[in-house]
Design a protein around this motif. Sequence first.
Motif, PDB file in Angstrom:
ATOM      1  N   ILE A 109       0.823  -1.053  -0.186  1.00 58.75           N
ATOM      2  CA  ILE A 109       0.038   0.281   0.062  1.00 58.75           C
ATOM      3  C   ILE A 109       1.278   1.280  -0.162  1.00 58.75           C
ATOM      4  CG2 ILE A 109      -1.776   1.502   1.347  1.00 58.75           C
ATOM      5  CD1 ILE A 109      -2.573  -1.680   2.884  1.00 58.75           C
ATOM      6  N   GLY A 110       1.952   1.246   1.096  1.00 57.43           N
ATOM      7  CA  GLY A 110       2.750   3.267   1.376  1.00 57.43           C
ATOM      8  C   GLY A 110       3.870   2.701  -0.215  1.00 57.43           C
ATOM      9  N   GLY A 111       4.135   1.387  -0.676  1.00 58.15           N
ATOM     10  CA  GLY A 111       4.902   1.475  -1.820  1.00 58.15           C
ATOM     11  C   GLY A 111       4.675   2.245  -2.997  1.00 58.15           C
ATOM     12  N   ALA A 131      -1.055  13.785   4.659  1.00 54.91           N
ATOM     13  CA  ALA A 131      -1.749  12.949   5.085  1.00 54.91           C
ATOM     14  C   ALA A 131      -1.116  11.713   5.968  1.00 54.91           C
ATOM     15  CB  ALA A 131      -3.192  11.262   4.516  1.00 54.91           C
ATOM     16  N   SER A 132       0.613  11.329   5.517  1.00 52.13           N
ATOM     17  CA  SER A 132       1.640  10.550   5.822  1.00 52.13           C
ATOM     18  C   SER A 132       1.671  11.677   7.442  1.00 52.13           C
ATOM     19  CB  SER A 132       2.794  10.642   4.757  1.00 52.13           C
ATOM     20  OG  SER A 132       3.593  11.147   4.641  1.00 52.13           O
ATOM     21  N   TYR A 133       2.154  12.177   6.881  1.00 50.46           N
ATOM     22  CA  TYR A 133       2.879  13.566   8.100  1.00 50.46           C
ATOM     23  C   TYR A 133       2.149  13.452   9.127  1.00 50.46           C
ATOM     24  CZ  TYR A 133       6.505  16.031   5.598  1.00 50.46           C
ATOM     25  OH  TYR A 133       7.051  16.197   5.612  1.00 50.46           O
ATOM     26  N   ILE A 167       2.266   2.510   6.990  1.00 56.25           N
ATOM     27  CA  ILE A 167       2.227   2.839   5.304  1.00 56.25           C
ATOM     28  C   ILE A 167       2.814   4.218   5.416  1.00 56.25           C
ATOM     29  CG2 ILE A 167       0.317   3.352   3.872  1.00 56.25           C
ATOM     30  CD1 ILE A 167      -1.132   1.156   4.840  1.00 56.25           C
ATOM     31  N   PRO A 168       2.541   4.851   6.864  1.00 56.14           N
ATOM     32  CA  PRO A 168       2.953   6.553   5.993  1.00 56.14           C
ATOM     33  C   PRO A 168       4.551   6.569   6.512  1.00 56.14           C
ATOM     34  CG  PRO A 168       2.297   6.003   8.164  1.00 56.14           C
ATOM     35  CD  PRO A 168       1.519   4.678   7.384  1.00 56.14           C
ATOM     36  N   LEU A 169       5.044   5.560   7.182  1.00 57.93           N
ATOM     37  CA  LEU A 169       6.802   5.705   6.819  1.00 57.93           C
ATOM     38  C   LEU A 169       7.292   4.717   5.730  1.00 57.93           C
ATOM     39  CD1 LEU A 169       9.115   6.928   9.150  1.00 57.93           C
ATOM     40  CD2 LEU A 169       9.294   3.859   9.899  1.00 57.93           C
ATOM     41  N   ARG A 172       6.810   7.433   2.906  1.00 58.87           N
ATOM     42  CA  ARG A 172       8.056   8.745   2.910  1.00 58.87           C
ATOM     43  C   ARG A 172       9.129   7.543   1.796  1.00 58.87           C
ATOM     44  NH1 ARG A 172       5.705  12.776   4.093  1.00 58.87           N
ATOM     45  NH2 ARG A 172       6.949  13.437   2.135  1.00 58.87           N
ATOM     46  N   VAL A 173       9.699   6.181   2.493  1.00 59.57           N
ATOM     47  CA  VAL A 173      10.707   6.824   1.966  1.00 59.57           C
ATOM     48  C   VAL A 173      11.255   6.052   0.510  1.00 59.57           C
ATOM     49  CG1 VAL A 173      12.226   4.190   2.205  1.00 59.57           C
ATOM     50  CG2 VAL A 173      11.252   5.482   3.734  1.00 59.57           C
ATOM     51  N   VAL A 174       9.586   5.169   0.030  1.00 62.49           N
ATOM     52  CA  VAL A 174       9.942   5.006  -1.533  1.00 62.49           C
ATOM     53  C   VAL A 174       9.390   6.408  -2.016  1.00 62.49           C
ATOM     54  CG1 VAL A 174       8.216   3.711  -3.013  1.00 62.49           C
ATOM     55  CG2 VAL A 174       8.842   2.819  -1.112  1.00 62.49           C
TER      56      VAL A 174
END
Lengths: 295, 315
Positions: A109-111, A131-133, A167-169, A172-174
């Motif tokens: 999902i996050g990627g 949203a991720s922040y 997911i949020p982390l 951010r990385v991807v």
Amino acid sequence: MSNIPTAADSIPALTGSSDIAKKKRFDVGLVFWIFTLWIAITVLAAIFASLLGLQDPNQGNYDILNQGPTTAHWFGTDDLGRDIFSRVIYGARVSLTVGFGALTIGMIIGGTLGMIAAYRRGPVDIIVSSASYVMLAFPALVAVIAIVAFWGHEIWKITIIIGVASIPLVFRVVRAATLSYATRDFVTAAKSQGATDWRIITKELFPNVLPAIISFYLIGVASVIILEGALAFLGLSVQPPTASWGNMISESRTYLSQNPWLVLFPSLAMVFFLVALNLIGDILRSTLDVQESQL
Amino acid sequence: MTRFVLRRLIALIAILFCISVGAFFLIHLLPGDPTVTILGPNDTPENRNALLKELGLNLPLWQQYLTWIWNVLQGNLGQSFITHQSVSKIISSAFPIDLELIILSQIMALGFSIPLAIASARRPNGLLDRASTTTSFGMLAIPPFILIVVLVLLFSIHLHIFPGPGSYVPFQQDPISNLHTMILPAIVLMVGSTTIYFRLLRADLIATLQQDFITVARSKGLSDRYIMWRHALRPSSLSLLASAGLNISGLVAGAFVVEYLLAIPGLGFELVNSIQQVDYLSVQSITLFVAVVIVLINFIIDFLFTVVDPRIARE
């Protein structure tokens, strides 16, 4: 038109640096392979635990309580006379399922969101990034503990909860890793040849981001295994008698002074596995030269 | 500069608002009944309803949220459903414990990692560098709970150097025994921070030492020690600072495993307790407080960035 190669063929993903990367990739050293082998053995043992002819991990024997290592019980027995070797292997199932499962959910999902946001930019990026922040600012541990406490301790629930929390982390990385490729020439070339967004993301961007994703994935799995252990200590992981590494270490506290073997073997299993994950992730990252400063 | 601060402030308020909504709905939407915790599972439905009314839990959720947030804005964090203690009181007795743990562990972590990183960066791939890099890698993989169990086994049960779990004494009551009990948890929390700080600072120092201005300083005949402390350390400490910020905010409520295992009544300990007792107001208010503290820490770290590297403020 057949003589015009696609962007993916004509401009290899790692323009220029591909030769260096390939040469380095073979030069990871013996340590790397030893630890990879260790991970493979642990994973296979966990998957095929029931075929290994081990003693029943939950079957107690009151004649042999709290014994040290013997030939019959390699790692000794616990306070209920259960075989610790068998419990460590069955316990790996829980820790590994939660670790790999949660990160896989987060990655999918996050990627995906991260690559789409970095490639499309604009409103999509702004909305998902904000949203991720917000999610990152929320004390994640509090959320995980609260949801596990109320929703339940089944292994699949814990996996989903930690997966969603990651997911949020992962995003951010991807996203950061993709950003550095999204404006490169080979993407523009693919676009000008009429490649669809889907094709660009899967065929052009994904192979380039993969090295960063793999090393982050391994280190992420290590953190999730630690988190599962912490939940076990709060009584919020799978319930006894089911063994997990965290459960076993937590239960060992009661008999710490009588039987230190109880804490030794599950701890060693966990620490070795975590060292292996971290080390492989680190070697991959430095070999494939993922720039940390861009994260 | 004013615009910068103003924009930051608006973003902060937005984030805090989202967190307050998140904390509120997270706990209210989850299954779990505070009346069961308070009255026990066998009480009559009439008593339950009366209690719900008394606690204001029969109102619609949005109304409950507004009541809560209105009170919070006026400085009233509410009361615990279970102990009837005011949440501000819980926080004011628990938070200093976390502060003490954070200060102790961070002083030890920085005091350990900075000299070690400097010594290692002086000769990259030397004996000391390889030994400390390998050790730090191993330490990074040891989860805090294993460390606690092992340290308790070693230092409390066998050597009797530090008191075991459950022997916490408030600082005001007896500062010496308080410090004595806090050293073990502080060491556990220190280990994680130290390894990260060491790795970051070492890598940055090695990169900085290859830059031109260091060569210039060397050619001027300055001593290695002077160059290291006066020229190299400052530009190399930005990632260290960033990760210290992350670590410290993580410890505000994240030391709960250590606190729970050693029965130290810090914020993490209170939070886990409140969650397990379905104590809505305590969980919401403590979560919001933790979020505010984390936001403040980030603010301070951002400010420190501009002190270490004044160019950041000018942009």
